[in-house]
Design an enzyme around this catalytic site. Structure first.
Site, short mmCIF file in Angstrom:
data_model
loop_
_atom_site.label_atom_id
_atom_site.label_comp_id
_atom_site.label_asym_id
_atom_site.label_seq_id
_atom_site.Cartn_x
_atom_site.Cartn_y
_atom_site.Cartn_z
N CYS A 89 44.70 -0.68 -62.22
CA CYS A 89 43.53 -1.49 -61.83
C CYS A 89 42.45 -0.58 -61.29
CB CYS A 89 43.95 -2.50 -60.77
SG CYS A 89 42.63 -3.61 -60.27
N HIS A 131 44.90 -9.24 -67.45
CA HIS A 131 44.63 -8.60 -66.16
C HIS A 131 43.27 -9.05 -65.61
CE1 HIS A 131 44.86 -5.04 -63.37
NE2 HIS A 131 43.55 -5.24 -63.38
N GLU A 132 42.25 -9.02 -66.46
CA GLU A 132 40.91 -9.37 -65.99
C GLU A 132 40.79 -10.86 -65.65
OE1 GLU A 132 39.30 -6.96 -65.03
OE2 GLU A 132 40.32 -5.43 -66.22
N HIS A 135 42.03 -11.56 -62.27
CA HIS A 135 41.05 -11.29 -61.22
C HIS A 135 40.18 -12.51 -60.95
CE1 HIS A 135 41.47 -7.14 -60.00
NE2 HIS A 135 41.47 -6.71 -61.26
#
Length: 158
Positions: A89, A131-132, A135
């Site tokens: 990250c 992953h994004e 967020h």
């Protein structure tokens, strides 16, 4: 529009749920451009989410293996097949950790002009998109680790 500072792993802004984008305007286009410039600054950067710049908007950018773009208000459809691979990250630079994710995704959202976008991805790009989007939901990849692995990661991140 300039490269911006990426928020560190322990910044509380990364734990907040980002708000849906409702205005597809100049401000949104500027955000997408800033995210893209910031993501591309330096080696090994494949994706970035607006909360990592302190902006609570559901916007992500990606650039991996010749496929680049952005998604506004993304929704993911995950494949049942999973794979374990190292993940990192930009908010915790230099730390890589094995994590299980879906091998494939179909991501649907809008572009910065409000037009529908669909991105189908497998492998690393699928991992980047997952992953994004995490967020955007205030989820860090460390949250997906087993307790003992999360403790080890947190010790190293300090």
């Amino acid at each position: 529009m300039a490269v911006q500072r990426i928020r560190a792993f322990d910044d509380p802004v990364l734990r907040a749920v980002a708000q849906p984008v409702t205005a597809f305007d100049k401000e949104l286009r500027s955000l997408v451009k800033s995210l893209t410039l910031t993501m591309r600054q330096g080696a090994g950067r494949a994706g970035l989410a607006a909360p990592q710049l302190g902006v609570q908007a559901r916007v992500v950018v990606f650039d991996y293996d010749g496929r680049a773009g952005h998604l506004v208000n993304p929704r993911l459809e995950l494949s049942e097949r999973t794979i374990v691979a190292d993940e990192a990250c930009l908010s915790a630079p230099g730390l890589w950790w094995p994590l299980e994710r879906s091998f494939g995704v179909t991501a649907r959202g809008r572009d910065m002009h409000g037009k529908p976008v669909t991105v189908r991805a497998i492998g690393t790009l699928a991992r980047v998109l997952q992953h994004e989007v995490d967020h955007l939901d205030g989820v860090l990849f460390v949250d997906r680790l087993a307790d003992d692995e999360r403790d080890r990661f947190m010790e190293m991140a300090r």
